[in-house]
Design a protein around this motif. Structure first.
Motif, PDB file in Angstrom:
ATOM      1  N   VAL A 295      13.111  -2.421  16.151  1.00 21.29           N
ATOM      2  CA  VAL A 295      11.789  -2.787  15.628  1.00 21.29           C
ATOM      3  C   VAL A 295      11.565  -4.267  15.887  1.00 21.29           C
ATOM      4  N   ASN A 296      10.505  -4.593  16.587  1.00 22.02           N
ATOM      5  CA  ASN A 296      10.214  -5.970  16.949  1.00 22.02           C
ATOM      6  C   ASN A 296       8.958  -6.476  16.253  1.00 22.02           C
ATOM      7  N   LYS A 297       8.717  -7.765  16.429  1.00 24.73           N
ATOM      8  CA  LYS A 297       7.503  -8.413  15.939  1.00 24.73           C
ATOM      9  C   LYS A 297       7.280  -8.201  14.442  1.00 24.73           C
ATOM     10  N   VAL A 298       8.355  -8.401  13.689  1.00 27.61           N
ATOM     11  CA  VAL A 298       8.257  -8.355  12.224  1.00 27.61           C
ATOM     12  C   VAL A 298       8.375  -9.781  11.717  1.00 27.61           C
ATOM     13  N   ASP A 299       7.415 -10.197  10.934  1.00 22.73           N
ATOM     14  CA  ASP A 299       7.436 -11.556  10.371  1.00 22.73           C
ATOM     15  C   ASP A 299       8.166 -11.521   9.028  1.00 22.73           C
TER      16      ASP A 299
ATOM     17  N   ASN B   8       0.836  -1.204   0.000  1.00 26.05           N
ATOM     18  CA  ASN B   8       0.000   0.000   0.000  1.00 26.05           C
ATOM     19  C   ASN B   8       0.870   1.254   0.000  1.00 26.05           C
ATOM     20  N   LYS B   9       0.404   2.257  -0.682  1.00 27.44           N
ATOM     21  CA  LYS B   9       1.157   3.498  -0.771  1.00 27.44           C
ATOM     22  C   LYS B   9       1.142   4.231   0.562  1.00 27.44           C
ATOM     23  N   ALA B  10       2.304   4.756   0.940  1.00 23.45           N
ATOM     24  CA  ALA B  10       2.406   5.504   2.199  1.00 23.45           C
ATOM     25  C   ALA B  10       3.080   6.845   1.924  1.00 23.45           C
ATOM     26  N   ASP B  11       2.617   7.892   2.599  1.00 24.65           N
ATOM     27  CA  ASP B  11       3.194   9.217   2.392  1.00 24.65           C
ATOM     28  C   ASP B  11       4.613   9.295   2.929  1.00 24.65           C
ATOM     29  N   ALA B  12       4.852   8.665   4.049  1.00 22.60           N
ATOM     30  CA  ALA B  12       6.196   8.660   4.647  1.00 22.60           C
ATOM     31  C   ALA B  12       6.404   7.304   5.309  1.00 22.60           C
ATOM     32  N   PHE B  13       7.642   6.817   5.242  1.00 20.20           N
ATOM     33  CA  PHE B  13       7.935   5.507   5.810  1.00 20.20           C
ATOM     34  C   PHE B  13       8.852   5.625   7.016  1.00 20.20           C
ATOM     35  N   LYS B  14       8.500   4.902   8.080  1.00 26.96           N
ATOM     36  CA  LYS B  14       9.351   4.768   9.251  1.00 26.96           C
ATOM     37  C   LYS B  14       9.567   3.275   9.465  1.00 26.96           C
ATOM     38  N   TRP B  15      10.752   2.901   9.937  1.00 24.90           N
ATOM     39  CA  TRP B  15      11.034   1.477  10.123  1.00 24.90           C
ATOM     40  C   TRP B  15      10.072   0.856  11.122  1.00 24.90           C
ATOM     41  N   SER B  16       9.562   1.650  12.035  1.00 23.45           N
ATOM     42  CA  SER B  16       8.591   1.142  13.009  1.00 23.45           C
ATOM     43  C   SER B  16       7.277   0.727  12.339  1.00 23.45           C
ATOM     44  N   ASP B  17       7.069   1.170  11.083  1.00 24.13           N
ATOM     45  CA  ASP B  17       5.854   0.770  10.348  1.00 24.13           C
ATOM     46  C   ASP B  17       5.823  -0.738  10.103  1.00 24.13           C
ATOM     47  N   LEU B  18       6.996  -1.394  10.224  1.00 25.06           N
ATOM     48  CA  LEU B  18       7.060  -2.828   9.953  1.00 25.06           C
ATOM     49  C   LEU B  18       6.573  -3.680  11.127  1.00 25.06           C
TER      50      LEU B  18
ATOM     51  N   GLY C 126       4.494  -5.767  13.433  1.00 22.92           N
ATOM     52  CA  GLY C 126       3.234  -6.475  13.229  1.00 22.92           C
ATOM     53  C   GLY C 126       2.944  -6.797  11.769  1.00 22.92           C
ATOM     54  N   LYS C 127       3.889  -6.495  10.892  1.00 26.06           N
ATOM     55  CA  LYS C 127       3.700  -6.742   9.455  1.00 26.06           C
ATOM     56  C   LYS C 127       4.588  -7.908   8.992  1.00 26.06           C
TER      57      LYS C 127
ATOM     58  N   GLY D 233       6.402 -13.215  -7.463  1.00 23.13           N
ATOM     59  CA  GLY D 233       5.122 -13.872  -7.738  1.00 23.13           C
ATOM     60  C   GLY D 233       4.314 -14.092  -6.481  1.00 23.13           C
ATOM     61  N   ALA D 234       4.988 -14.457  -5.398  1.00 19.15           N
ATOM     62  CA  ALA D 234       4.297 -14.665  -4.121  1.00 19.15           C
ATOM     63  C   ALA D 234       3.687 -13.363  -3.625  1.00 19.15           C
ATOM     64  N   PHE D 235       4.432 -12.272  -3.796  1.00 16.48           N
ATOM     65  CA  PHE D 235       3.933 -10.973  -3.341  1.00 16.48           C
ATOM     66  C   PHE D 235       2.723 -10.523  -4.160  1.00 16.48           C
ATOM     67  N   THR D 236       2.824 -10.618  -5.470  1.00 18.17           N
ATOM     68  CA  THR D 236       1.721 -10.166  -6.325  1.00 18.17           C
ATOM     69  C   THR D 236       0.480 -11.042  -6.174  1.00 18.17           C
ATOM     70  N   SER D 237       0.663 -12.263  -5.680  1.00 15.62           N
ATOM     71  CA  SER D 237      -0.494 -13.138  -5.464  1.00 15.62           C
ATOM     72  C   SER D 237      -1.153 -12.883  -4.106  1.00 15.62           C
ATOM     73  N   GLY D 238      -0.570 -11.956  -3.322  1.00 16.71           N
ATOM     74  CA  GLY D 238      -1.220 -11.563  -2.076  1.00 16.71           C
ATOM     75  C   GLY D 238      -0.465 -11.865  -0.797  1.00 16.71           C
ATOM     76  N   LYS D 239       0.702 -12.492  -0.893  1.00 20.83           N
ATOM     77  CA  LYS D 239       1.459 -12.840   0.312  1.00 20.83           C
ATOM     78  C   LYS D 239       2.353 -11.686   0.738  1.00 20.83           C
ATOM     79  N   GLY D 240       2.338 -11.349   2.019  1.00 26.62           N
ATOM     80  CA  GLY D 240       3.231 -10.330   2.560  1.00 26.62           C
ATOM     81  C   GLY D 240       2.704  -8.911   2.443  1.00 26.62           C
ATOM     82  N   ASP D 241       3.072  -8.093   3.444  1.00 29.32           N
ATOM     83  CA  ASP D 241       2.727  -6.663   3.407  1.00 29.32           C
ATOM     84  C   ASP D 241       3.829  -5.862   2.718  1.00 29.32           C
ATOM     85  N   TYR D 242       5.049  -6.383   2.808  1.00 29.53           N
ATOM     86  CA  TYR D 242       6.221  -5.741   2.197  1.00 29.53           C
ATOM     87  C   TYR D 242       7.041  -6.821   1.492  1.00 29.53           C
ATOM     88  N   ILE D 243       7.919  -6.365   0.605  1.00 33.69           N
ATOM     89  CA  ILE D 243       8.842  -7.284  -0.060  1.00 33.69           C
ATOM     90  C   ILE D 243      10.198  -6.613  -0.205  1.00 33.69           C
TER      91      ILE D 243
END
Length: 351
Positions: A176-180, A139-149, A151-152, A192-202
């Motif tokens: 930054v904790n709890k990043v899968d 998803n598009k984000a206006d600004a990115f912080k490493w803490s955004d990861l 729970g993702k 291919g895995a990402f475009t098929s819906g897996k993961g919040d980031y790649i």
């Protein structure tokens, strides 16, 4: 009677003159001995180098340029290239003897050294000095912080690989904790895995990052390499035996890659794209250009491709921080697995 004798004498004179001419009485022409023909040098046959690259990425542009622009051929080499899909596989190819030179993470030389086997690997050219991966979000984000990861989930690289360890270190530094971080997807299947819906980031390399952006399937958020800083991610490596037996080939190889890196700094965007596109079939020209500009912006390719003691220390610290190298396994004698003599002789004629 007198008239007849006179005519006979004149006829005899004509005959004698004719015979004299026919017998070569003309003065001999002096001739100089001909100069020896110039020696024609036989063109030496090209020597084949069996080469294994870790993955196919514009991150390794100097190598592809050296192939496409004929710099390896100028050095008397022909490159038989295959893609290993992993530094572990590239190192295994060297040990098995199916590759002469591999482009892999330098950590593989440390791993092999600590195994105390029959063969050791030596790093002889440091191609990249930053991590080559980029972090993209679904998803598009206006600004990115490493803490955004927090729970993702992030589709990342295999455990123990350079991009996986650099990302993990960055998360540790940012607390930054709890990043899968998903590490069990083979690199060719990650996009291919990402475009098929897996993961919040790649976490991917170029030109895949720019391709996903162009297709509207992902959004750029960070350059992992730029965020982490200097790191000796990818090196040319060969067995100690190969280097000892073929120093002239190794020097020629290093010379050719150095020419490729130098050409990249002076060529136009169009020229660079034309040189690289044969290695990335189906990749649009604008994607290739954007990929190159991103890698240039973060100073990916060092002016002097040397692995220094400071960089070697950084590498081992990252390995220890990630738990893949124990403190007592740290290589204290850098010369045991690093030989920068060929880099120091770049441009010299290999004999």
């Amino acid at each position: 009677m007198i008239k007849v004798k006179k005519s006979a004498c004149m006829l005899l004179s004509v005959v004698l003159l004719t015979l004299a001419a026919g017998c070569g009485s003309a003065p001999a022409v002096e001739t100089k001995p001909s100069a020896p023909a110039p020696e024609v040098k036989k063109e030496q046959p090209l020597k084949t180098v069996k080469f294994s690259e870790v993955i196919r990425s514009i991150f390794y542009a100097p190598h592809y340029v050296a192939m496409q622009k004929g710099f390896f051929k100028e050095e008397g080499l022909v490159i038989d290239m295959n893609t290993a899909q992993g530094s572990d596989k590239g190192a295994a190819a060297l040990i098995a003897g199916v590759a002469d030179i591999s482009l892999v993470g330098p950590e593989t030389a440390i791993y092999i050294y600590n195994q105390k086997g029959d063969k050791t690997l030596k790093i002889f050219h440091q191609l990249t000095m930053k991590d080559g991966s980029f972090l993209l979000s679904r998803n598009k984000a206006d600004a990115f912080k490493w803490s955004d990861l927090e729970g993702k989930s992030v589709i990342g690289w295999r455990p123990g690989s350079a991009p996986q360890m650099v990302l993990n270190n960055k998360l540790l530094l940012e607390k930054v904790n709890k990043v899968d971080v998903v590490t069990n997807i083979a690199s060719p299947a990650m996009a291919g895995a990402f475009t098929s819906g897996k993961g919040d980031y790649i976490q991917v390399f170029e030109p895949i990052a720019s391709s996903l952006e162009k297709e509207g399937k992902a959004f750029f958020v960070a350059s992992v390499g730029q965020a982490f800083g200097a790191f000796p991610e990818t090196s040319y490596v060969a067995t100690s035996d190969y280097i000892k037996s073929n120093p002239e080939i190794v020097q020629k190889f290093v010379n050719a890659v150095a020419k490729g890196a130098k050409w990249l700094n002076t060529a136009s965007q169009d020229e660079i794209a034309e040189a690289l596109m044969p290695f990335f079939e189906g990749t649009p020209k604008d994607v290739v250009i954007q990929s190159i500009e991103r890698y240039k912006k973060q100073d990916t390719w060092p002016a002097v491709p040397e692995l220094t003691s400071e960089q070697f220390e950084t590498l081992q610290k990252v390995l220890i921080d990630n738990g893949v190298l124990k403190l007592e396994q740290k290589v204290t004698d850098m010369g045991a697995i690093v030989d920068m003599s060929f880099v120091k002789n770049i441009g010299k004629v290999a004999k």
